[in-house]
Design a protein around this motif. Structure first.
Motif, PDB file in Angstrom:
ATOM      1  N   GLY A  65     -15.929   0.274  49.291  1.00 41.84           N
ATOM      2  CA  GLY A  65     -15.933   0.424  47.855  1.00 41.84           C
ATOM      3  C   GLY A  65     -15.230  -0.692  47.107  1.00 41.84           C
ATOM      4  O   GLY A  65     -15.685  -1.102  46.026  1.00 41.84           O
ATOM      5  N   ASP A  66     -14.120  -1.220  47.653  1.00 37.66           N
ATOM      6  CA  ASP A  66     -13.408  -2.274  46.927  1.00 37.66           C
ATOM      7  C   ASP A  66     -14.246  -3.536  46.826  1.00 37.66           C
ATOM      8  O   ASP A  66     -14.194  -4.254  45.817  1.00 37.66           O
ATOM      9  N   ALA A  67     -15.063  -3.805  47.846  1.00 38.97           N
ATOM     10  CA  ALA A  67     -15.936  -4.978  47.807  1.00 38.97           C
ATOM     11  C   ALA A  67     -17.045  -4.793  46.773  1.00 38.97           C
ATOM     12  O   ALA A  67     -17.414  -5.735  46.056  1.00 38.97           O
ATOM     13  N   LEU A  68     -17.582  -3.584  46.668  1.00 34.54           N
ATOM     14  CA  LEU A  68     -18.632  -3.312  45.690  1.00 34.54           C
ATOM     15  C   LEU A  68     -18.070  -3.363  44.271  1.00 34.54           C
ATOM     16  O   LEU A  68     -18.708  -3.886  43.355  1.00 34.54           O
ATOM     17  N   THR A  69     -16.865  -2.832  44.095  1.00 39.29           N
ATOM     18  CA  THR A  69     -16.224  -2.900  42.786  1.00 39.29           C
ATOM     19  C   THR A  69     -15.968  -4.348  42.395  1.00 39.29           C
ATOM     20  O   THR A  69     -16.192  -4.744  41.236  1.00 39.29           O
ATOM     21  N   ALA A  70     -15.519  -5.154  43.338  1.00 37.93           N
ATOM     22  CA  ALA A  70     -15.264  -6.571  43.053  1.00 37.93           C
ATOM     23  C   ALA A  70     -16.543  -7.280  42.646  1.00 37.93           C
ATOM     24  O   ALA A  70     -16.526  -8.145  41.749  1.00 37.93           O
ATOM     25  N   ALA A  71     -17.664  -6.912  43.273  1.00 34.77           N
ATOM     26  CA  ALA A  71     -18.941  -7.542  42.945  1.00 34.77           C
ATOM     27  C   ALA A  71     -19.356  -7.209  41.515  1.00 34.77           C
ATOM     28  O   ALA A  71     -19.789  -8.089  40.755  1.00 34.77           O
TER      29      ALA A  71
END
Length: 281
Positions: A65-71
């Motif tokens: 989730g943190d990677a998707l939020t960063a994107a």
């Protein structure tokens, strides 16, 4: 939709099928698209055809989730806003539940439920700050109508639809559109595209026809992805936009039949169903 033009879209699974068609339609409408796929080389032709209007993005929607939020945050940081999120990445999986491995089951839920849920969650703070935004969830007629062999696939789409209907109630400032295509000529049925669980002879009569349709039906689907993309944009822009948009005559017919059956059961069994209330309720 009340957002300035050009709008900024983030479309997952944009390299082919519905994702590519939606990207093309959005660009034709004057908008800018951040086109996401696991491999950016698959987006090269699309980006070259629309310089400055289509921006390739390497994104695996099954990432944490943190990677998707960063994107999502990065898209907003670079473009100043995000107007439309299209959760389109997906694949076909065929197998009876007993034939489906645990890894196959979990992987499909990660792709069809967790990915869209986390990306939608990441977009909501930006939509709230803007006072507007839209989420297009690419579900399927399988989000309402079941077929032997598509049980796990349908389960993921049912889950996505239930989640989206609830979030739409939680976030009235955001427009949600659940798209339910029938059989369209995308690449979901091309050779090697579908995950085929190892077959068991016990399910040949029930799941066999579905497996044969998926492996041999490419090119026979009646739906046109380009027409679907135009319909999606029209629905998004309508004042009375629906929550659900079935696409294709087969989808409309199948969903209507299911809803009729549910209504018939509800009416027939209503006396028994309501008999369970407490006498003092």
């Amino acid at each position: 939709m009340s957002s300035p033009s050009p709008r900024v879209w983030l479309v997952t699974g944009a390299s082919s099928g519905f994702g590519r068609a939606i990207t093309e339609a959005a660009v034709a409408a004057g908008d800018t698209v951040v086109a996401a796929a696991r491999r950016t080389e698959a987006l090269a032709g699309l980006a070259d055809a629309h310089p400055g209007r289509v921006e390739p993005l390497a994104l695996d929607v099954t990432a944490p989730g943190d990677a998707l939020t960063a994107a999502v945050d990065d898209v907003v940081a670079r473009h100043g806003r995000l107007d439309v999120l299209v959760n389109n990445a997906g694949r076909t999986q065929v197998g009876a539940l007993e034939e489906t491995t645990e890894d196959e089951l979990r992987a499909l839920f990660d792709l069809h439920v967790m990915g869209p849920a986390l990306l939608t969650r990441a977009a909501l703070p930006h939509f709230r700050a803007q006072g507007s935004g839209a989420v297009v969830q690419m579900s399927s007629v399988g989000g309402q109508v079941t077929v032997p062999g598509f049980g796990v696939y349908c389960a993921t789409k049912f889950a996505l639809e239930g989640l989206t209907e609830t979030v739409a109630q939680e976030c009235p400032h955001v427009r949600f559109l659940v798209v339910e295509p029938g059989a369209f000529r995308t690449e979901l049925f091309r050779p090697g595209a579908a995950v085929l669980s190892t077959s068991m002879p016990e399910y040949e009569d029930t799941v066999g026809p579905t497996r044969a349709f998926v492996t041999g039906g490419d090119g026979t689907q009646p739906g046109d992805p380009d027409k679907a993309a135009v319909a999606i944009l029209r629905a998004l822009e309508a004042e009375d936009a629906p929550l659900r948009l079935p696409l294709g005559r087969d989808a409309v017919t199948g969903i209507r039949s299911r809803l009729t059956g549910i209504a018939d059961d509800l009416e027939r069994w209503e006396p028994l169903s309501t008999s369970t209330d407490r006498d003092d309720a």
